[in-house]
Each structure stands twice: as structure tokens, then as C-alpha cells.
Design an enzyme around this catalytic site. Structure first.
Site, mmCIF file in Angstrom:
data_model
loop_
_atom_site.group_PDB
_atom_site.id
_atom_site.type_symbol
_atom_site.label_atom_id
_atom_site.label_comp_id
_atom_site.label_asym_id
_atom_site.label_seq_id
_atom_site.Cartn_x
_atom_site.Cartn_y
_atom_site.Cartn_z
ATOM 1 C CD GLU A 141 56.789 -9.397 6.616
ATOM 2 O OE1 GLU A 141 57.009 -9.892 7.704
ATOM 3 O OE2 GLU A 141 57.836 -9.423 5.783
ATOM 4 C CD GLU B 290 60.143 -5.428 5.792
ATOM 5 O OE1 GLU B 290 60.540 -6.257 5.982
ATOM 6 O OE2 GLU B 290 58.960 -5.005 6.494
HETATM 7 C C1 BGP Z 1 60.236 -8.765 8.041
HETATM 8 C C2 BGP Z 1 59.771 -7.707 8.928
HETATM 9 C C3 BGP Z 1 60.534 -6.623 9.203
HETATM 10 C C4 BGP Z 1 61.854 -7.411 9.434
HETATM 11 C C5 BGP Z 1 62.639 -8.094 8.556
HETATM 12 C C6 BGP Z 1 63.641 -8.842 8.852
HETATM 13 O O1 BGP Z 1 59.327 -9.877 8.218
HETATM 14 O O2 BGP Z 1 58.566 -6.969 8.264
HETATM 15 O O3 BGP Z 1 60.079 -6.108 10.480
HETATM 16 O O4 BGP Z 1 62.046 -7.851 10.957
HETATM 17 O O5 BGP Z 1 61.385 -9.252 8.386
HETATM 18 O O6 BGP Z 1 63.376 -10.042 9.602
HETATM 19 P P1 BGP Z 1 64.046 -10.121 11.005
HETATM 20 O O7 BGP Z 1 64.052 -8.907 11.742
HETATM 21 O O8 BGP Z 1 63.277 -11.236 11.689
HETATM 22 O O9 BGP Z 1 65.365 -10.740 10.541
#
Ligand code: BGP
Length: 479
Positions: A177, A374
């Protein structure tokens, strides 16, 4: 509509080292950026401390102890039928300070064991090189990626792991990201993407775009080097993909949408095409940003185009040309709510059709395979009073994933998009990145640990564990 996906489709799950491994100082691992972020919540932002400070709780230090329990967890992933498993290598396990010339053998040996276990259980490792982790020493001694020296430190790390795992890992991703940091109002993103701590009064956009340039050069040189080490490597970029819709059909909203999308497309344009788009220079000029490039940088970008586009997809966003502030917390001016969508407890729009739209948009622009690295639904799961085969009845997660997988299938089967794989984020409960909560659960597997680090760490299946197992067994036919 026929639902079946191609036989080669990589169904699986995704995590990140810093969000689940724990063992943060074990086997000579060095401190990383993830180790100095305290616990937070949906209401209280995480704090970045100066090193590890007394009196704070740091949830990433223990994670869910995957470092010692990975075999048990991989058995559960195998039970679900995963074809692949995405995780990251913690850079500071390999180079504890980041600027050493020799790697830490104990760190390398852990990932040898992990990748061997995955392959033994029929799973392709999908490995992110930098997933919000940079050795903390590189932050303190060099200022992170505000310093061009980080390019060479990153390349030394890449060369070491590409060489060590060249016969075990085929799928790689560069910076997780990488585009998060364009939201300069939230310092956590520059810190986790680039190891940068903004100074009082500095021009954050100048610093951020310069760091982005160094990362794009580093990434392109890593792609070229990776292909020299193993021509079969598939190396992708990784973007937080949040498509932006215009608030109305007013042409001014459409232009606002086009301009705001520039801060996303600039990354994939460089990664996929090998040069900065024309709008990058006009955008920088407009903002008074002067990017320092060295001879050879543009050549490096041209020679290091990625093999595929990796994305996370959670939500979509809306821009209104008439609104100046970031109303909906999406990191850009004019961000407003979408009246046609519902939202999660953390204010993330639930928009499966937006995933289909994004896949079409990206594939039509680049004609490179797309990996959905993701997609997942975070929720405050409630344990059943009387558990049977499962401890949480997470129908809401099944519903969210079902609709998003349907969108992927439409993109593949109706729109002709080449999607390589789909790894559900947080396939096992892990530490949330934005809030540090463990109670923001995404997993098919429940982990007995709370937001203060209490619990047995015992793993148990949720209802969605059995649902996703069937999705994979029928290759997406039964949702
Ligand atoms: C994305 C990231 C992940 C994970 C996911 C869920 O931004 O790549 O690492 O964190 O989001 O977000 P969060 O964990 O903040 O709920």
C-alpha cells in the site's frame, strides 16, 4: 452465470509479519517501525513513540505468536484448502539495523522453515518485501526514505532474500500500500510506508513525493534484479485501491474525480509503464514540489516494470468538487459519504461492485494480471455462548466476502479481467494496523487474545472457516 474460476486461480489468505509474528526481539530481530506504535482504537489514534517507552502497550510485540505457532496455523490453512498464503518478511529480522553488510542468519532460517512448511502443505508463498516495516535504526540514523541511501539498503535486503529463497518463493510484492502516504495529514502512513517522521512546519508533500520517488526507483531496481536472480519470479506492486466516484454527473465532479485519482494512478502508471505520467509533473509544479532525480533513475524505472498489479480492496470513496475538507476521512479534500452504500463500524464503505469496477479499470489501463492481495471484513466478533463446530457465527463476514467474490467472478467471467488470485485479509485474527486492536477481527480463525494482550492464544474456527473451505473446494462455484 457460470461461477467456476480458472484452475490456476490462487485462493488463499493474507497477513503481514508485524501483525501476527510477535517474537519482536527473538533471534536477534531488530526494532522496526511497527514496534514503536502503541495500541489505539477506532476512537483513539495509535501513538508513535521514540523507541519502546515504559508505560505503553505495543500489540505488535506479541502479535498472535505466529513465530512459534506457524505450523499449527498452516495446518488450519491447509484444512481450508489454501492454494497460497501471503505474508511479509520482517526486514529487521534479516538486517536488524538495516545498514549492516551481512544478514542475520537466524532471521533467514525462520523464513526458510516457514516457506518449507507452506510448500509442504501445498501452498505457494506470496511474499511482501516491505509491509509497513522498516528497521527503526534506518528511521533514527537516516530519516527513512527521505534519505536516498535507503534505496541501497532496500536493494541489499531484496538481493539477500531473493537469492536465499529463489527456489521456494515465486510471487513477490514490493511496498505494501505504497500510496497510503499521500494522506500526509496522518503521519502514521509516512512512518509505516517510508520510515519518515515529519518535522514541525516542513512541507510534508515535498518530503513524501521525494520519498516516493526513491521507493519507485528502489522497487524498479528490485524487479530488474529479481528477474536476473530467477527469471520465473513474478514481482508485483501493491496498492491500497480505493476507487473514487464523482459525487454527481456534474462535469466538475468528474474532473475532481480524475484529479484525485491521479494520486493513485501515478504509482501504478510508473510501476506498470516505467515512466512518470505527464500529469505527475504538472501536479508537482502546481504544489511547488521539486523532485530531485539522479542520472539513471528514469532508466531504472523503465527497466523495472512489474509483472502484475497487486491491490488491497476494502471500500470505495466519493469526491465532491464543492467540498474543500476531507469530510469522510479518506485522505483527500472533497471526500464525502456515498448515500447508496452502508458502512462498517470503522466507517469503511461496503461496495462489492466497486471491486469489479476497480478490476476493470486497472486491467483495461495496464493489461497486466491483477492479484487481490487483501479483501476482508473487520468486525467486533461475539463468541457464541454454546459453541458447536465453530465459536463465532460470522454471517456478516460470509455475506461481505460472498458479494466481493461474486464481483471478482463477474470481472473474470464477464469482463475478461485476468485476476491471478484472491487472498482474504486477516485469514486469522491479527493486530489491526490502523488501530492496533485485536478486537477488530477479520479471521476465519478466532484467536483468544484481547486488546490488552490477555488470553490463551488458542485458535478456533469461526463459521466462515467452513464456508471459505467450500468456496475453495468448488473453485468459487458454491458461494
Ligand atoms: C491494509 C493493510 C493490512 C491490514 C488491512 C486491514 O491497509 O495492508 O496490513 O492492516 O489494511 O486494516 P486494519 O488492520 O487497519 O483494520
Amino acid at each position: 452465470m457460470k461461477h467456476k474460476m480458472p484452475e490456476s486461480f490462487l485462493w488463499g489468505g493474507a497477513v503481514a509479519a508485524h501483525q501476527l509474528e510477535g517474537a519482536y526481539r527473538e533471534d536477534s530481530r531488530g526494532l522496526s517501525t511497527s514496534d514503536v506504535m502503541t495500541a489505539g482504537s477506532s476512537k483513539v489514534p495509535r501513538k508513535i513513540t521514540d523507541g519502546v517507552e515504559e508505560g505503553y502497550y505495543y500489540p505488535n510485540h506479541g502479535g498472535i505468536d505466529f513465530y512459534h505457532r506457524y505450523k499449527e496455523d498452516i495446518d488450519l490453512f491447509k484444512e481450508m484448502g489454501f492454494k497460497c498464503f501471503r505474508t511479509s518478511i520482517s526486514w529487521s529480522r534479516i538486517f536488524p539495523d538495516g545498514d549492516e553488510t551481512e544478514p542475520n542468519e537466524a532471521g533467514l532460517a525462520f523464513y526458510d522453515r516457514l516457506f518449507d512448511e507452506l510448500k509442504k502443505n501445498g501452498m505457494e508463498p506470496v511474499v511482501t518485501l516491505s509491509h509497513f516495516e522498516i528497521p527503526y535504526h534506518l528511521v533514527k540514523a537516516y530519516g527513512g526514505f527521505r534519505n536516498r541511501k535507503l534505496i541501497d539498503f532496500f536493494l541489499r535486503f531484496c538481493e539477500t532474500v531473493f537469492t536465499r529463497y529463489k527456489d521456494k518463493v515465486k510471487y513477490w510484492m514490493l511496498f505494501n500500500e505504497i500510496n497510503n502516504q499521500t494522506d500526509v495529514a496522518r503521519p502514521i502512513y509516512a512512518f509505516t510506508n517510508s520510515g519518515i517522521l515529519y518535522e514541525e512546519g516542513e512541507n510534508r508533500e515535498q518530503t513524501m513525493w521525494q520519498a516516493v520517488h526513491y521507493e519507485l526507483v528502489a522497487g524498479a531496481r528490485a524487479v530488474k534484479m529479481g528477474h536476473e536472480i530467477n527469471p520465473n519470479f513474478q514481482i508485483g506492486c501493491m496498492m491500497a485501491w480505493v476507487p473514487i466516484y464523482p459525487a454527481t454527473c456534474n462535469p466538475q465532479d468528474m474532473m475532481a474525480q480524475t484529479e484525485t485519482m491521479h494520486e493513485r494512478f501515478i504509482f501504478t502508471d510508473v510501476y506498470a509503464r516505467g515512466h512518470y505520467p505527464a500529469y505527475a509533473r504538472t501536479m508537482w509544479e502546481k504544489k511547488g514540489i521539486d523532485i530531485q532525480m539522479e542520472p539513471g533513475d528514469e532508466e531504472a524505472l523503465k527497466e523495472g516494470c512489474v509483472d502484475y498489479i497487486g491491490i488491497s480492496y476494502y471500500m470505495s470513496a466519493v469526491v465532491d468538487h464543492d467540498v474543500s475538507e476531507d469530510r469522510n476521512g479518506r485522505g483527500f479534500p472533497g471526500s464525502v459519504e456515498n448515500p447508496y452504500l452502508s458502512y462498517s463500524d470503522w466507517g469503511w464503505a461496503i461496495d462489492p461492485e466497486g471491486l469489479r469496477y476497480s478490476l476493470c479499470q486497472l486491467y483495461e489501463r495496464y493489461e497486466k494480471p491483477i492479484f487481490i492481495a487483501e479483501n476482508g471484513f473487520g468486525a467486533y466478533d461475539k463468541l457464541l455462548e454454546e459453541p458447536g463446530d465453530y465459536v463465532v457465527e460470522d454471517d456478516y463476514r460470509i455475506a461481505y466476502l460472498r458479494e466481493h467474490i461474486k464481483a471478482v467472478e463477474k470481472a473474470v467471467l464477464l469482463d475478461g479481467v485476468n485476476v491471478m488470485g484472491y487472498t482474504v485479509w486477516g485469514c486469522i485474527d491479527v493486530v489491526s494496523f490502523t488501530t492496533g486492536e485485536l478486537s477488530k477481527r477479520y479471521g476465519f480463525i478466532y484467536v483468544d487474545r484481547d486488546d490488552e494482550g490477555n488470553g490463551s492464544l488458542e485458535r478456533s474456527q469461526k463459521k466462515s472457516f467452513y464456508w471459505y473451505r467450500n468456496v475453495i473446494a468448488t473453485n468459487g462455484e458454491e458461494l
